[in-house]
Design an enzyme around this catalytic site. Structure first.
Site, short mmCIF file in Angstrom:
data_model
loop_
_atom_site.label_atom_id
_atom_site.label_comp_id
_atom_site.label_asym_id
_atom_site.label_seq_id
_atom_site.Cartn_x
_atom_site.Cartn_y
_atom_site.Cartn_z
NE ARG A 42 -4.06 -1.87 0.23
CZ ARG A 42 -4.01 -3.17 -0.07
NH1 ARG A 42 -2.92 -3.71 -0.58
NH2 ARG A 42 -5.07 -3.92 0.11
CB SER A 80 -8.21 -1.34 4.55
OG SER A 80 -8.66 -2.56 4.04
CD GLU A 118 -4.79 1.79 2.27
OE1 GLU A 118 -4.16 2.32 1.34
OE2 GLU A 118 -6.00 1.52 2.21
N1 EPU Z 1 -11.17 -10.12 10.65
C1 EPU Z 1 -11.85 -10.19 11.84
N2 EPU Z 1 -12.71 -9.16 12.15
C2 EPU Z 1 -12.91 -8.12 11.32
C3 EPU Z 1 -12.20 -8.06 10.11
C4 EPU Z 1 -11.32 -9.07 9.79
O1 EPU Z 1 -11.71 -11.12 12.62
O2 EPU Z 1 -13.69 -7.23 11.66
C5 EPU Z 1 -10.28 -11.23 10.27
C6 EPU Z 1 -10.91 -12.02 9.13
O3 EPU Z 1 -11.76 -13.02 9.60
C7 EPU Z 1 -9.71 -12.59 8.44
C8 EPU Z 1 -8.64 -11.53 8.67
O4 EPU Z 1 -9.09 -10.72 9.74
O5 EPU Z 1 -9.30 -13.79 9.06
C9 EPU Z 1 -8.35 -10.72 7.43
O6 EPU Z 1 -9.53 -10.11 6.95
P1 EPU Z 1 -9.81 -9.93 5.37
O7 EPU Z 1 -9.59 -11.20 4.64
O8 EPU Z 1 -11.13 -9.27 5.24
O9 EPU Z 1 -8.66 -8.97 4.86
P2 EPU Z 1 -7.97 -7.71 5.52
O10 EPU Z 1 -6.58 -8.08 5.88
O11 EPU Z 1 -8.84 -7.14 6.57
C10 EPU Z 1 -6.91 -6.89 3.26
C11 EPU Z 1 -6.81 -5.59 2.52
C12 EPU Z 1 -8.07 -5.32 1.74
C13 EPU Z 1 -8.29 -6.46 0.75
C14 EPU Z 1 -8.38 -7.78 1.54
C15 EPU Z 1 -8.43 -8.98 0.62
C16 EPU Z 1 -5.30 -4.14 3.76
C17 EPU Z 1 -5.17 -2.95 4.65
N3 EPU Z 1 -6.56 -4.50 3.44
O12 EPU Z 1 -7.94 -6.72 4.24
O13 EPU Z 1 -7.86 -4.13 0.98
O14 EPU Z 1 -9.48 -6.29 0.00
O15 EPU Z 1 -7.19 -7.95 2.36
O16 EPU Z 1 -7.20 -9.13 -0.01
O17 EPU Z 1 -4.31 -4.74 3.36
C18 EPU Z 1 -8.09 -1.76 1.02
O18 EPU Z 1 -6.87 -1.70 0.97
O19 EPU Z 1 -8.80 -0.72 1.06
C19 EPU Z 1 -8.74 -3.07 1.08
C20 EPU Z 1 -10.07 -3.20 1.23
#
Ligand code: EPU
Length: 338
Positions: A164, A238, A334
């Site tokens: 990012r 995010s 971010e």
């Molecule tokens: N989780 C929770 N509670 C929550 C949110 C997440 O327990 O409220 C857990 C989920 O269950 C999962 C883990 O955290 O095990 C990761 O969650 P998720 O797969 O939704 O991905 P993320 O790490 O929260 C990142 C990116 C997103 C991207 C997704 C999919 C960043 C900052 N965010 O989110 O990117 O769509 O992975 O690849 O790296 C963005 O940058 O704006 C964005 C949406």
């Protein structure tokens, strides 16, 4: 070159935050940038570059001249045995570009479907989702230097892509206006299915060799299930980056919270799911004024209606303090905070 004054930026930021631009200039070509640089009053700046407005938090009116990037056009630049090279104007909508390339039979961007924002903003934060980042499909970009008016083509090394992050958030921030981006879509196409939720789709459907369009459909369904549509509920995706910690720090957290979601990285460090950390601190659904933590994904802050930038920041700071208090980890925002 048309100069607008006192323009509301509310329709131009996906959070829907109120702010006014003292002056706004629409940039549709490199020549427009050169006219701006030569302009007796506006040439020297300060300038603020506005792309799709999907990764900014506006906390104040902008005294700068806002440059709204509206360079359009999409084309196949070349094709050989190893790749399709596709070019798009910085003002094109990102998701429409992804869908267009798939319809043309040029796969490779499908994991990045439905990411809000413009093509020109995509390299700035090296957008990424479901196991793929922009840098994995990047060829080069054209930009105009706002001090000299000179057009340049920049390759991946100058862009310094990281998680990012890129040179456009640092040394070239506010200096380089991206006008066109070129993508390398490698042949033969190979699906990227390593992300847990895509693996789940493979298991659920029994389709072990999905095509690119089906992967895009899966990504769209996954995103719709847990990310708010900015057209309906204002947000900037995010709000925090997933923090990276040392294996020792991670072990320390696991000892206290065995459920912490973490991913080992190739360099030995460990990435933690910021959404999980925020969720564990009980933030889902909590609000400050019109700004709230989204109920289905704690990493996303939303505008429930009438939120101001300072309410979003107050909520973000309270989250940072509580995550630091419980886990000793500082979450880094971010989006670009203005
Ligand atoms: N989780 C929770 N509670 C929550 C949110 C997440 O327990 O409220 C857990 C989920 O269950 C999962 C883990 O955290 O095990 C990761 O969650 P998720 O797969 O939704 O991905 P993320 O790490 O929260 C990142 C990116 C997103 C991207 C997704 C999919 C960043 C900052 N965010 O989110 O990117 O769509 O992975 O690849 O790296 C963005 O940058 O704006 C964005 C949406």
């Amino acid at each position: 070159m048309q100069i607008e004054t006192g323009t509301s930026l509310k329709p131009y930021n996906s959070f829907g935050l109120p702010a006014v631009a003292q002056r706004l200039v629409r940039i549709t070509s490199d020549a427009d940038v050169r006219h701006l640089v030569d302009h007796p009053d506006l040439g020297r700046g300060p300038h603020f570059i506005l792309g799709g407005g999907s990764n900014i938090v506006l906390t104040r009116d902008l005294p700068a001249t806002v440059l709204k990037v509206e360079v359009m056009g999409k084309r196949l630049v070349s094709e050989d045995a190893s790749a399709w090279i596709v070019e798009a104007g910085a003002g094109e909508n990102w998701h429409e570009l992804v869908m267009w390339t798939l319809a043309q039979g040029w796969p490779g961007l499908e994991n990045l479907a439905l990411i809000p924002g413009s093509v020109g903003a995509a390299p700035v934060q090296n957008i990424g989702a479901y196991g793929l980042e922009l840098k994995d499909r990047f060829e080069s970009l054209d930009a105009v230097d706002l001090c000299t008016g000179r057009s340049v083509t920049l390759g991946p090394s100058v862009c310094a892509f990281a998680y990012r992050d890129s040179v456009f958030k640092h040394d070239l921030a506010g200096r380089s206006l991206i006008t066109r981006v070129r993508f390398r879509l490698p042949k033969p196409w190979a699906p990227v299915l390593g992300y847990l939720e895509l693996e789940r789709k493979v298991a659920e459907t029994g389709i072990t060799q999905p095509g690119a369009q089906l992967i895009a459909d899966w990504v769209i369904a996954i995103r719709r299930a847990k990310l708010p549509d900015p057209q309906v509920i204002g947000n900037a995706g995010s709000f925090f980056k997933n923090p990276v910690v040392t294996p020792e720090q991670c072990r320390d957290i696991i000892d206290r919270d065995p459920a912490v979601v973490h991913y080992p990285m190739p360099d030995g460090n460990v990435k933690l799911a910021a959404g999980w950390l925020i969720d564990a601190c009980g933030w889902k659904g909590k609000s400050v004024g019109g700004a709230s933590v989204y109920e289905r994904q704690a990493l996303v802050l939303v505008n429930r209606g009438g939120a101001t930038g300072s309410e979003v920041l107050t909520l973000a700071r309270a989250i940072q303090e509580s995550v630091y208090g419980r886990f000793g980890i500082r979450l880094e925002p971010e989006p670009v905070i203005v």
